[in-house]
Write a protein that holds these residues in place. Sequence first.
Motif, PDB file in Angstrom:
ATOM      1  N   ALA A 295     -39.710 -17.843 -13.519  1.00  0.00           N
ATOM      2  CA  ALA A 295     -40.624 -18.575 -12.331  1.00  0.00           C
ATOM      3  C   ALA A 295     -39.794 -19.718 -12.127  1.00  0.00           C
ATOM      4  O   ALA A 295     -39.902 -20.468 -10.955  1.00  0.00           O
ATOM      5  CB  ALA A 295     -42.052 -19.076 -13.279  1.00  0.00           C
ATOM      6  N   HIS A 296     -38.956 -20.261 -12.789  1.00  0.00           N
ATOM      7  CA  HIS A 296     -38.096 -21.412 -12.436  1.00  0.00           C
ATOM      8  C   HIS A 296     -36.857 -21.271 -13.216  1.00  0.00           C
ATOM      9  O   HIS A 296     -36.689 -20.820 -14.303  1.00  0.00           O
ATOM     10  CB  HIS A 296     -39.045 -22.817 -12.777  1.00  0.00           C
ATOM     11  CG  HIS A 296     -39.447 -23.115 -14.065  1.00  0.00           C
ATOM     12  ND1 HIS A 296     -38.662 -23.391 -14.849  1.00  0.00           N
ATOM     13  CD2 HIS A 296     -40.691 -22.824 -14.537  1.00  0.00           C
ATOM     14  CE1 HIS A 296     -39.419 -23.290 -16.274  1.00  0.00           C
ATOM     15  NE2 HIS A 296     -40.674 -23.136 -15.988  1.00  0.00           N
ATOM     16  N   ASP A 297     -36.004 -22.116 -12.609  1.00  0.00           N
ATOM     17  CA  ASP A 297     -34.587 -22.193 -13.361  1.00  0.00           C
ATOM     18  C   ASP A 297     -34.539 -22.577 -14.959  1.00  0.00           C
ATOM     19  O   ASP A 297     -33.723 -21.973 -15.651  1.00  0.00           O
ATOM     20  CB  ASP A 297     -33.588 -23.132 -12.607  1.00  0.00           C
ATOM     21  CG  ASP A 297     -33.246 -22.373 -11.147  1.00  0.00           C
ATOM     22  OD1 ASP A 297     -33.298 -21.252 -11.061  1.00  0.00           O
ATOM     23  OD2 ASP A 297     -32.673 -23.220 -10.262  1.00  0.00           O
ATOM     24  N   GLY A 298     -35.279 -23.463 -15.353  1.00  0.00           N
ATOM     25  CA  GLY A 298     -35.365 -23.928 -16.563  1.00  0.00           C
ATOM     26  C   GLY A 298     -35.736 -22.768 -17.563  1.00  0.00           C
ATOM     27  O   GLY A 298     -35.545 -22.823 -18.851  1.00  0.00           O
ATOM     28  N   GLU A 299     -36.340 -21.567 -17.349  1.00  0.00           N
ATOM     29  CA  GLU A 299     -36.696 -20.640 -17.996  1.00  0.00           C
ATOM     30  C   GLU A 299     -35.519 -19.852 -18.605  1.00  0.00           C
ATOM     31  O   GLU A 299     -35.491 -19.378 -19.646  1.00  0.00           O
ATOM     32  CB  GLU A 299     -37.580 -19.660 -17.506  1.00  0.00           C
ATOM     33  CG  GLU A 299     -39.146 -20.078 -17.395  1.00  0.00           C
ATOM     34  CD  GLU A 299     -40.045 -19.141 -16.664  1.00  0.00           C
ATOM     35  OE1 GLU A 299     -40.024 -17.976 -17.427  1.00  0.00           O
ATOM     36  OE2 GLU A 299     -40.863 -19.276 -15.946  1.00  0.00           O
ATOM     37  N   TYR A 300     -34.516 -19.993 -17.732  1.00  0.00           N
ATOM     38  CA  TYR A 300     -32.884 -19.181 -18.039  1.00  0.00           C
ATOM     39  C   TYR A 300     -32.657 -19.981 -19.367  1.00  0.00           C
ATOM     40  O   TYR A 300     -32.149 -19.069 -20.236  1.00  0.00           O
ATOM     41  CB  TYR A 300     -31.963 -19.399 -17.068  1.00  0.00           C
ATOM     42  CG  TYR A 300     -32.435 -18.512 -15.986  1.00  0.00           C
ATOM     43  CD1 TYR A 300     -31.709 -17.239 -15.765  1.00  0.00           C
ATOM     44  CD2 TYR A 300     -32.975 -18.703 -14.940  1.00  0.00           C
ATOM     45  CE1 TYR A 300     -31.758 -16.446 -14.835  1.00  0.00           C
ATOM     46  CE2 TYR A 300     -33.344 -17.895 -13.575  1.00  0.00           C
ATOM     47  CZ  TYR A 300     -32.831 -16.748 -13.561  1.00  0.00           C
ATOM     48  OH  TYR A 300     -32.984 -15.865 -12.666  1.00  0.00           O
ATOM     49  N   LEU A 301     -32.728 -21.161 -19.712  1.00  0.00           N
ATOM     50  CA  LEU A 301     -32.464 -21.657 -20.887  1.00  0.00           C
ATOM     51  C   LEU A 301     -32.903 -21.222 -22.300  1.00  0.00           C
ATOM     52  O   LEU A 301     -32.309 -21.174 -23.048  1.00  0.00           O
ATOM     53  CB  LEU A 301     -32.807 -23.225 -20.832  1.00  0.00           C
ATOM     54  CG  LEU A 301     -32.343 -24.121 -19.803  1.00  0.00           C
ATOM     55  CD1 LEU A 301     -32.767 -25.523 -19.741  1.00  0.00           C
ATOM     56  CD2 LEU A 301     -30.798 -24.170 -19.918  1.00  0.00           C
ATOM     57  N   ASP A 302     -34.173 -20.377 -22.094  1.00  0.00           N
ATOM     58  CA  ASP A 302     -34.607 -19.689 -23.191  1.00  0.00           C
ATOM     59  C   ASP A 302     -33.933 -18.520 -23.666  1.00  0.00           C
ATOM     60  O   ASP A 302     -34.005 -17.895 -24.599  1.00  0.00           O
ATOM     61  CB  ASP A 302     -36.287 -19.457 -23.026  1.00  0.00           C
ATOM     62  CG  ASP A 302     -37.136 -20.460 -22.954  1.00  0.00           C
ATOM     63  OD1 ASP A 302     -36.574 -21.673 -23.444  1.00  0.00           O
ATOM     64  OD2 ASP A 302     -38.114 -20.685 -22.153  1.00  0.00           O
ATOM     65  N   HIS A 303     -33.109 -17.939 -22.676  1.00  0.00           N
ATOM     66  CA  HIS A 303     -32.235 -16.765 -22.747  1.00  0.00           C
ATOM     67  C   HIS A 303     -30.717 -17.076 -22.929  1.00  0.00           C
ATOM     68  O   HIS A 303     -30.256 -16.066 -22.673  1.00  0.00           O
ATOM     69  CB  HIS A 303     -32.685 -15.783 -21.735  1.00  0.00           C
ATOM     70  CG  HIS A 303     -34.224 -15.576 -21.586  1.00  0.00           C
ATOM     71  ND1 HIS A 303     -34.906 -14.564 -22.279  1.00  0.00           N
ATOM     72  CD2 HIS A 303     -35.159 -16.252 -20.860  1.00  0.00           C
ATOM     73  CE1 HIS A 303     -36.103 -14.926 -21.799  1.00  0.00           C
ATOM     74  NE2 HIS A 303     -36.260 -15.713 -21.000  1.00  0.00           N
TER      75      HIS A 303
ATOM     76  N   ALA B 157     -34.975 -10.591 -20.689  1.00  0.00           N
ATOM     77  CA  ALA B 157     -36.022 -11.019 -19.455  1.00  0.00           C
ATOM     78  C   ALA B 157     -35.192 -10.352 -18.311  1.00  0.00           C
ATOM     79  O   ALA B 157     -34.078  -9.902 -18.055  1.00  0.00           O
ATOM     80  CB  ALA B 157     -36.155 -12.387 -19.373  1.00  0.00           C
ATOM     81  N   ARG B 158     -35.925 -10.398 -17.242  1.00  0.00           N
ATOM     82  CA  ARG B 158     -35.457  -9.977 -15.867  1.00  0.00           C
ATOM     83  C   ARG B 158     -35.383 -11.197 -14.990  1.00  0.00           C
ATOM     84  O   ARG B 158     -36.499 -11.869 -15.065  1.00  0.00           O
ATOM     85  CB  ARG B 158     -36.415  -8.863 -15.102  1.00  0.00           C
ATOM     86  CG  ARG B 158     -36.545  -7.576 -16.018  1.00  0.00           C
ATOM     87  CD  ARG B 158     -35.565  -6.772 -15.552  1.00  0.00           C
ATOM     88  NE  ARG B 158     -35.308  -5.643 -16.341  1.00  0.00           N
ATOM     89  CZ  ARG B 158     -34.457  -4.692 -16.025  1.00  0.00           C
ATOM     90  NH1 ARG B 158     -33.709  -4.854 -15.241  1.00  0.00           N
ATOM     91  NH2 ARG B 158     -34.492  -3.346 -16.763  1.00  0.00           N
ATOM     92  N   GLU B 159     -34.601 -11.210 -13.938  1.00  0.00           N
ATOM     93  CA  GLU B 159     -34.474 -12.429 -13.136  1.00  0.00           C
ATOM     94  C   GLU B 159     -35.719 -12.727 -12.203  1.00  0.00           C
ATOM     95  O   GLU B 159     -36.351 -13.675 -12.062  1.00  0.00           O
ATOM     96  CB  GLU B 159     -33.367 -12.541 -12.099  1.00  0.00           C
ATOM     97  CG  GLU B 159     -33.182 -11.201 -11.059  1.00  0.00           C
ATOM     98  CD  GLU B 159     -31.812 -11.323 -10.273  1.00  0.00           C
ATOM     99  OE1 GLU B 159     -30.923 -11.949 -10.642  1.00  0.00           O
ATOM    100  OE2 GLU B 159     -31.976 -10.697  -9.427  1.00  0.00           O
ATOM    101  N   GLN B 160     -36.446 -11.595 -11.723  1.00  0.00           N
ATOM    102  CA  GLN B 160     -37.591 -11.418 -11.027  1.00  0.00           C
ATOM    103  C   GLN B 160     -38.831 -11.982 -12.005  1.00  0.00           C
ATOM    104  O   GLN B 160     -39.893 -12.663 -11.330  1.00  0.00           O
ATOM    105  CB  GLN B 160     -37.959 -10.310 -10.545  1.00  0.00           C
ATOM    106  CG  GLN B 160     -38.376  -9.282 -11.287  1.00  0.00           C
ATOM    107  CD  GLN B 160     -37.416  -8.244 -11.836  1.00  0.00           C
ATOM    108  OE1 GLN B 160     -36.078  -8.542 -11.879  1.00  0.00           O
ATOM    109  NE2 GLN B 160     -37.400  -6.927 -12.130  1.00  0.00           N
TER     110      GLN B 160
END
Length: 154
Positions: free
Chosen positions: A140-148, A134-137
């Motif tokens: 949508a929200h910080d929680g999505e980082y947990l999927d990566h 994924a790309r940081e842009q």
Amino acid sequence: MSADPAQSRPFWETKTLAEMTAGEWESLCDGCGKCCMSKLIDEDTEEIHYTTVACRLFDAASCRCSDYENRQARVPDCVRLTPDNVGRLVWLPSTCAYRLIDEGKPLFDWHPLVSGDPMSVHEAGVSVFGRITAREQDMAHDGEYLDHLVDGEL
């Protein structure tokens, strides 16, 4: 009269980070791309969690910044490595040449300065080449980082 053994050794074995020229400093980057990936730091434990989320300026094909000269203006939280801060940046990967030199350790055989091949870091499987999810842009929200998140270091 014998030759000075220090003159036959590569600069990264004879100089500190602070003693390096700008060109020598830049050549230490192996092009792994790990520092361009988002990291999450647990505020309670200070544990670092690595992700496969790339900075918006990261060029996945080259594993380099697409606008290196202007990166800090375009990405305000981009950290510029210096001889003074390398030792304090706990999120630098254990394979990072800047970190290794700062700690008095040798470069790995796959490092392009040692191997003579700029692709050796990728061939050794040490880079993030092909691992961007994924790309940081796109977060949508910080929680999505947990999927990566990845287990351990990248």
